[in-house]
Design a protein around this motif. Structure first.
Motif, short mmCIF file in Angstrom:
data_model
loop_
_atom_site.label_atom_id
_atom_site.label_comp_id
_atom_site.label_asym_id
_atom_site.label_seq_id
_atom_site.Cartn_x
_atom_site.Cartn_y
_atom_site.Cartn_z
N GLU A 188 7.27 -9.41 -0.84
CA GLU A 188 7.51 -8.06 0.42
C GLU A 188 6.97 -6.55 0.09
O GLU A 188 6.60 -5.97 0.44
CB GLU A 188 9.06 -8.53 0.92
N LEU A 189 7.37 -7.13 -1.29
CA LEU A 189 7.69 -5.16 -1.43
C LEU A 189 6.94 -4.87 -1.96
O LEU A 189 5.41 -3.77 -1.44
CB LEU A 189 8.63 -5.05 -2.38
N LEU A 190 5.38 -5.42 -2.77
CA LEU A 190 4.37 -5.23 -2.89
C LEU A 190 3.40 -5.44 -1.49
O LEU A 190 2.42 -4.70 -1.57
CB LEU A 190 3.39 -7.22 -4.24
N ALA A 191 3.58 -6.15 -1.04
CA ALA A 191 3.03 -6.36 0.35
C ALA A 191 2.90 -5.29 1.44
O ALA A 191 1.72 -4.81 1.44
CB ALA A 191 3.27 -7.59 1.38
N ILE A 192 4.33 -4.78 1.02
CA ILE A 192 3.43 -2.63 1.67
C ILE A 192 3.18 -1.75 1.31
O ILE A 192 2.31 -0.89 1.94
CB ILE A 192 5.66 -2.33 2.34
N PHE A 193 3.25 -2.01 0.14
CA PHE A 193 2.34 -1.43 -1.17
C PHE A 193 0.84 -1.44 -0.62
O PHE A 193 0.28 -0.96 -0.27
CB PHE A 193 2.90 -1.14 -2.57
N LEU A 194 0.77 -2.55 -0.18
CA LEU A 194 -0.88 -3.38 -0.21
C LEU A 194 -1.28 -2.43 0.76
O LEU A 194 -2.60 -2.62 1.59
CB LEU A 194 -1.17 -4.55 -0.44
N ARG A 195 -0.29 -2.67 1.95
CA ARG A 195 -0.56 -2.02 3.72
C ARG A 195 -1.23 -3.60 4.23
O ARG A 195 -1.07 -3.59 5.69
CB ARG A 195 -0.82 -0.64 3.47
N THR A 196 -2.65 -3.77 3.95
CA THR A 196 -3.44 -4.74 3.90
C THR A 196 -3.73 -6.18 3.63
O THR A 196 -3.29 -6.00 2.26
CB THR A 196 -4.18 -4.16 5.03
N GLY A 197 -4.10 -6.40 3.84
CA GLY A 197 -4.64 -8.58 3.29
C GLY A 197 -5.97 -8.11 3.09
O GLY A 197 -7.06 -7.13 2.98
N ILE A 198 -6.53 -9.53 3.10
CA ILE A 198 -7.90 -9.79 3.07
C ILE A 198 -8.29 -10.65 3.71
O ILE A 198 -7.29 -11.36 4.12
CB ILE A 198 -8.33 -10.36 1.04
N ALA A 199 -9.93 -10.87 3.73
CA ALA A 199 -9.94 -12.64 4.57
C ALA A 199 -8.92 -13.26 4.19
O ALA A 199 -9.68 -13.65 2.75
CB ALA A 199 -11.46 -12.14 4.33
N GLY A 200 -8.79 -14.33 5.04
CA GLY A 200 -7.96 -15.63 4.50
C GLY A 200 -6.63 -15.52 3.56
O GLY A 200 -6.35 -16.05 3.70
N MET A 201 -6.20 -14.03 3.91
CA MET A 201 -5.07 -13.61 3.22
C MET A 201 -4.07 -12.72 4.17
O MET A 201 -4.87 -11.33 3.68
CB MET A 201 -5.24 -13.76 1.74
N ASN A 202 -3.16 -12.45 4.75
CA ASN A 202 -2.47 -11.73 4.88
C ASN A 202 -1.27 -10.91 3.45
O ASN A 202 -1.82 -11.17 2.62
CB ASN A 202 -1.16 -11.54 5.84
#
Length: 224
Positions: free
Chosen positions: A28-42
């Motif tokens: 979840e912390l890493l997701a905040i850094f990434l900001r967006t997902g890619i096709a097929g993944m949030n």
């Protein structure tokens, strides 16, 4: 599932704001850094995939650009951002060392050196130069490669200490093997440096060995 489809209480940003960052998982912390997902993944699913691929946060932060860019959805821009975050963490941990008397705050020294040295795949020898109040003047990587009695030159440490006008030093090096126990070579180097620096009235206060998350102190072991 898109993150916006999740209840607000389960979205990483909202969860951090409402409950604090310590309640979030690594993904979840890493997701905040990434900001967006890619096709097929949030973003959370992408973060989980990244952690599976690299097997740990440690490996992720220490991946080379080619290794990082080989992972689906990653590239140079994200690599640069991640390295910037890592460097900011190092500087954040260094600040207390610059402001305080180091032996009043031994955890600050340990935390900074552990962050600085734990991810390296080769050995480095670091010297922390202190003033007469045991405050950090400067830290410097003096030697790299296999650390032994032949590769660490006392005269170079003496020259650097005199140039900076240091009153005392803290020595440190890493063990990429993950074992923090001092070798006979480590003990020999320490004694040689103590003797050489003693001739110019510069005291060696400690020698720290960083091995992964562990940090061993010669002073605490009674080896100095």
């Amino acid at each position: 599932m898109h993150l916006l489809a999740l209840p607000k209480s389960q979205r990483p940003r909202e969860k951090l704001l409402n409950l604090g960052p310590e309640t979030l998982s690594d993904a979840e912390l890493l997701a905040i850094f990434l900001r967006t997902g890619i096709a097929g993944m949030n973003a959370v699913e992408l973060a989980e995939m990244l952690l599976r691929k690299t097997e740990s946060l440690h490996n992720l932060f220490n991946a080379t650009l080619p290794e990082f860019a080989a992972i689906k959805g990653m590239g140079e821009a994200k690599y640069v951002q991640l390295q910037a975050v890592l460097e900011l963490c190092k500087r954040y941990l260094k600040e207390p060392c610059l402001r305080t008397t180091l032996f009043d705050s031994p955890d600050a020294v340990r935390n900074y050196l552990t962050m600085k040295l734990r991810g390296l795949g080769h050995e480095v020898f670091v010297v922390l130069y202190l003033d007469n109040q045991n405050r950090l003047i400067k830290d410097e990587v003096l030697f790299q490669g296999t650390i032994n009695a032949a590769s660490v030159y006392p005269r170079e440490v003496v020259k650097a200490a005199l140039k900076i006008n240091a009153a005392s030093l803290i020595l440190a090096h890493n063990h990429p093997s993950g074992v923090a126990e001092p070798s006979q070579a480590d003990k020999l180097i320490t004694k040689k440096l103590q003797h050489a620096l003693g001739l110019i009235d510069v005291q060696v206060l400690d020698h720290l060995i960083v091995a992964g998350p562990d940090c061993l102190s010669f002073a605490e072991r009674g080896l100095i």
